[in-house]
Design a protein around this motif. Structure first.
Motif, PDB file in Angstrom:
ATOM      1  N   UNK A   1      79.564  76.423  18.917  1.00 33.25           N
ATOM      2  CA  UNK A   1      78.472  77.076  19.636  1.00 33.25           C
ATOM      3  C   UNK A   1      78.179  78.413  18.959  1.00 33.25           C
ATOM      4  N   UNK A   2      76.894  78.604  18.649  1.00 35.56           N
ATOM      5  CA  UNK A   2      76.473  79.854  18.006  1.00 35.56           C
ATOM      6  C   UNK A   2      75.552  80.610  18.954  1.00 35.56           C
ATOM      7  N   UNK A   3      75.809  81.917  19.116  1.00 37.59           N
ATOM      8  CA  UNK A   3      75.077  82.748  20.063  1.00 37.59           C
ATOM      9  C   UNK A   3      74.327  83.837  19.300  1.00 37.59           C
ATOM     10  N   UNK A   4      73.000  83.879  19.511  1.00 38.19           N
ATOM     11  CA  UNK A   4      72.160  84.848  18.822  1.00 38.19           C
ATOM     12  C   UNK A   4      70.930  85.094  19.683  1.00 38.19           C
ATOM     13  N   UNK A   5      70.801  86.288  20.288  1.00 31.67           N
ATOM     14  CA  UNK A   5      69.657  86.552  21.171  1.00 31.67           C
ATOM     15  C   UNK A   5      68.335  86.611  20.433  1.00 31.67           C
TER      16      UNK A   5
ATOM     17  N   UNK B   1      67.465  84.452  18.067  1.00 33.53           N
ATOM     18  CA  UNK B   1      67.196  83.142  17.488  1.00 33.53           C
ATOM     19  C   UNK B   1      66.157  82.392  18.315  1.00 33.53           C
ATOM     20  N   UNK B   2      64.975  82.192  17.746  1.00 33.26           N
ATOM     21  CA  UNK B   2      63.928  81.463  18.463  1.00 33.26           C
ATOM     22  C   UNK B   2      64.186  79.971  18.481  1.00 33.26           C
ATOM     23  N   UNK B   3      65.158  79.498  17.687  1.00 38.97           N
ATOM     24  CA  UNK B   3      65.473  78.070  17.659  1.00 38.97           C
ATOM     25  C   UNK B   3      66.603  77.699  18.612  1.00 38.97           C
ATOM     26  N   UNK B   4      67.013  78.650  19.450  1.00 38.10           N
ATOM     27  CA  UNK B   4      68.093  78.358  20.395  1.00 38.10           C
ATOM     28  C   UNK B   4      67.654  77.297  21.381  1.00 38.10           C
ATOM     29  N   UNK B   5      68.640  76.652  21.978  1.00 39.10           N
ATOM     30  CA  UNK B   5      68.370  75.546  22.883  1.00 39.10           C
ATOM     31  C   UNK B   5      67.387  75.957  23.965  1.00 39.10           C
TER      32      UNK B   5
ATOM     33  N   UNK C   1      73.378  75.004  29.389  1.00 37.03           N
ATOM     34  CA  UNK C   1      74.464  75.160  28.423  1.00 37.03           C
ATOM     35  C   UNK C   1      75.364  73.939  28.403  1.00 37.03           C
ATOM     36  N   UNK C   2      75.605  73.367  29.571  1.00 32.99           N
ATOM     37  CA  UNK C   2      76.525  72.237  29.648  1.00 32.99           C
ATOM     38  C   UNK C   2      76.003  71.029  28.883  1.00 32.99           C
ATOM     39  N   UNK C   3      74.695  70.932  28.718  1.00 37.05           N
ATOM     40  CA  UNK C   3      74.134  69.788  28.006  1.00 37.05           C
ATOM     41  C   UNK C   3      74.086  70.019  26.506  1.00 37.05           C
ATOM     42  N   UNK C   4      74.498  71.201  26.069  1.00 34.70           N
ATOM     43  CA  UNK C   4      74.459  71.519  24.649  1.00 34.70           C
ATOM     44  C   UNK C   4      75.859  71.531  24.059  1.00 34.70           C
ATOM     45  N   UNK C   5      76.604  70.513  24.313  1.00 34.04           N
ATOM     46  CA  UNK C   5      77.946  70.400  23.749  1.00 34.04           C
ATOM     47  C   UNK C   5      77.839  70.000  22.285  1.00 34.04           C
ATOM     48  N   UNK C   6      78.511  70.746  21.417  1.00 31.81           N
ATOM     49  CA  UNK C   6      78.463  70.409  19.997  1.00 31.81           C
ATOM     50  C   UNK C   6      79.331  69.196  19.687  1.00 31.81           C
ATOM     51  N   UNK C   7      78.901  68.369  18.743  1.00 28.86           N
ATOM     52  CA  UNK C   7      79.718  67.233  18.326  1.00 28.86           C
ATOM     53  C   UNK C   7      79.229  66.754  16.971  1.00 28.86           C
ATOM     54  N   UNK C   8      80.165  66.216  16.208  1.00 25.96           N
ATOM     55  CA  UNK C   8      79.803  65.559  14.953  1.00 25.96           C
ATOM     56  C   UNK C   8      79.009  66.412  13.990  1.00 25.96           C
TER      57      UNK C   8
ATOM     58  N   UNK D   1      77.330  69.201  14.538  1.00 21.79           N
ATOM     59  CA  UNK D   1      76.155  69.842  15.112  1.00 21.79           C
ATOM     60  C   UNK D   1      76.552  71.193  15.691  1.00 21.79           C
ATOM     61  N   UNK D   2      75.750  72.215  15.379  1.00 23.67           N
ATOM     62  CA  UNK D   2      75.963  73.547  15.945  1.00 23.67           C
ATOM     63  C   UNK D   2      74.992  73.736  17.100  1.00 23.67           C
ATOM     64  N   UNK D   3      75.502  73.961  18.291  1.00 22.62           N
ATOM     65  CA  UNK D   3      74.658  74.226  19.453  1.00 22.62           C
ATOM     66  C   UNK D   3      74.244  75.690  19.433  1.00 22.62           C
TER      67      UNK D   3
END
Length: 382
Positions: free
Chosen positions: A212-216, A218-222, A230-237, A239-241
């Motif tokens: 999980x990457x946090x950047x206020x 970042x316009x490409x944030x979830x 947030x709970x639906x943005x679990x990283x896997x395989x 992928x950086x959430x």
């Protein structure tokens, strides 16, 4: 004749006296009973409305809970002229649900490995406040590794290797007992706004971590805003959430229950973020907080959040005091050292140090110091 008359009349007189004795005895008993202390009565009625057994012991319950007004204020646990208000700590006691306990069960205490604690401000490095002495102490501390690792993870590399000879911005200690077990869950967080975490993201993705990457900024944030799930943005395989969010060091005055799906503002404490994402542990955490690190670290120390972090890579800035940190130069540097010592007391030991550019400390040019350092820690008490 007279004797016989007296004998016949004496019988009624004696009988009358005998009849008066029982009422007199009863009256005497009642009189004595009324004068007995209440605690010595044969029986009494308990708080539950049932009659207590004869001979029960009367007692009083005395509360030994300290008065709120007796709380110690102005202790050494405060940083130099920090703007943290005392009532923020007292807010923890308000809005307690009805029936909630005001104590902690002894059997539950081991579950909290590191409890809330005040930051302990260290004594002066010299006999009196001295900027030179304080600076010398903190520079000595942050330029000496405390752990020697035979195997490390270098930036951008997910394969452990021996310590390279070339200077690197950071390292992760890759001893087997310090890394997540194979096929076990692995969680990594990164807080950065300048893209300097690219190699860190590559390394933890290679380890198979949920990232999980946090950047206020970042316009490409979830979802493009904090109100995303947030709970639906679990990283896997691989992928950086991405999350448009930043770290907060202030504990909310009124703690409202948070759902696992949303958070209420663009800035949250690490504990709140972990709760929203459903994480109990962050195995790898990268942080370049642009001088907010001192107050954020203090928050982690005081709330016990550090127990949940295994590896920490963070950049510390010395060119100015930092957000919400004030005082004389001597007080500021002593506060910085106290924060770093709080990390040490929480189990974190330095693995690697990388100096940054510049030679300015609190706007003063210092030949033997740098304006920033990237420090790599490992939690030895987890």
């Amino acid at each position: 004749m007279r004797a016989g008359a007296l004998g016949r009349g004496g019988l009624p007189l004696r009988a009358g006296l005998l009849l008066l004795i029982p009422p007199l005895l009863l009256a005497l008993q009642l009189l004595v009973g009324l004068q007995l202390p209440r605690a010595h009565r044969a029986s009494s009625t308990g708080a539950d409305g049932e009659e207590e057994e004869e001979g029960a012991i009367a007692f009083s319950v005395i509360s030994i809970e300290p008065e709120r007004s007796s709380r110690h204020r102005g202790t050494a646990g405060r940083g130099p002229e920090l703007e943290e208000e005392e009532e923020e700590q007292e807010e923890e006691d308000v809005e307690r649900p009805e029936g909630a306990r005001g104590y902690e069960d002894e059997n539950e205490m081991p579950l909290r490995k590191v409890g809330p604690r005040r930051l302990e401000v260290q004594s002066w490095a010299a006999d009196e406040p001295s900027f030179t002495s304080e600076l010398s102490r903190i520079i000595t501390y942050i330029t000496r590794p405390q752990v020697n690792c035979s195997r490390v993870l270098s930036p951008g590399d997910a394969q452990a290797s021996q310590v390279p000879g070339a200077a690197l911005p950071w390292l992760l200690c890759a001893e087997d007992w310090l890394l997540p077990a194979a096929h076990a869950p692995c969680v990594a967080y990164s807080f950065s706004m300048d893209g300097g975490d690219a190699d860190f993201l590559k390394t933890v993705l290679g380890l198979g971590c949920e990232v999980h990457r946090f950047d206020p900024s970042n316009s490409n944030a979830s979802g493009g805003h904090l109100g995303n799930s947030l709970a639906s943005n679990r990283g896997d395989g691989g992928v950086v959430s991405q999350h448009k969010m930043w770290l907060e060091w202030r504990v909310p005055r009124k703690r409202k229950p948070k759902t696992r799906s949303t958070l209420g503002s663009v800035s949250q404490t690490l504990a709140a973020i972990m709760e929203a994402l459903g994480h109990h542990t962050v195995h790898f955490l990268y942080a370049d907080l642009l001088s907010a690190e001192w107050r954020v670290f203090q928050n982690w120390i005081e709330l016990g959040t550090l127990w949940s972090i295994h590896h920490l890579v963070a950049k510390v800035h010395l060119q100015w005091a930092g957000f919400e940190v004030g005082g004389t130069n001597e007080e500021i540097v002593r506060y910085w050292f106290s924060v770093l010592d709080g990390l040490r007391a929480s189990g974190f030991q330095l693995v690697h140090i990388s100096p940054g550019e510049g030679r300015s400390v609190l706007k003063q040019t210092v030949p033997n110091a740098h304006s920033s350092y990237t420090l790599s820690w490992v939690n030895m008490r987890r």
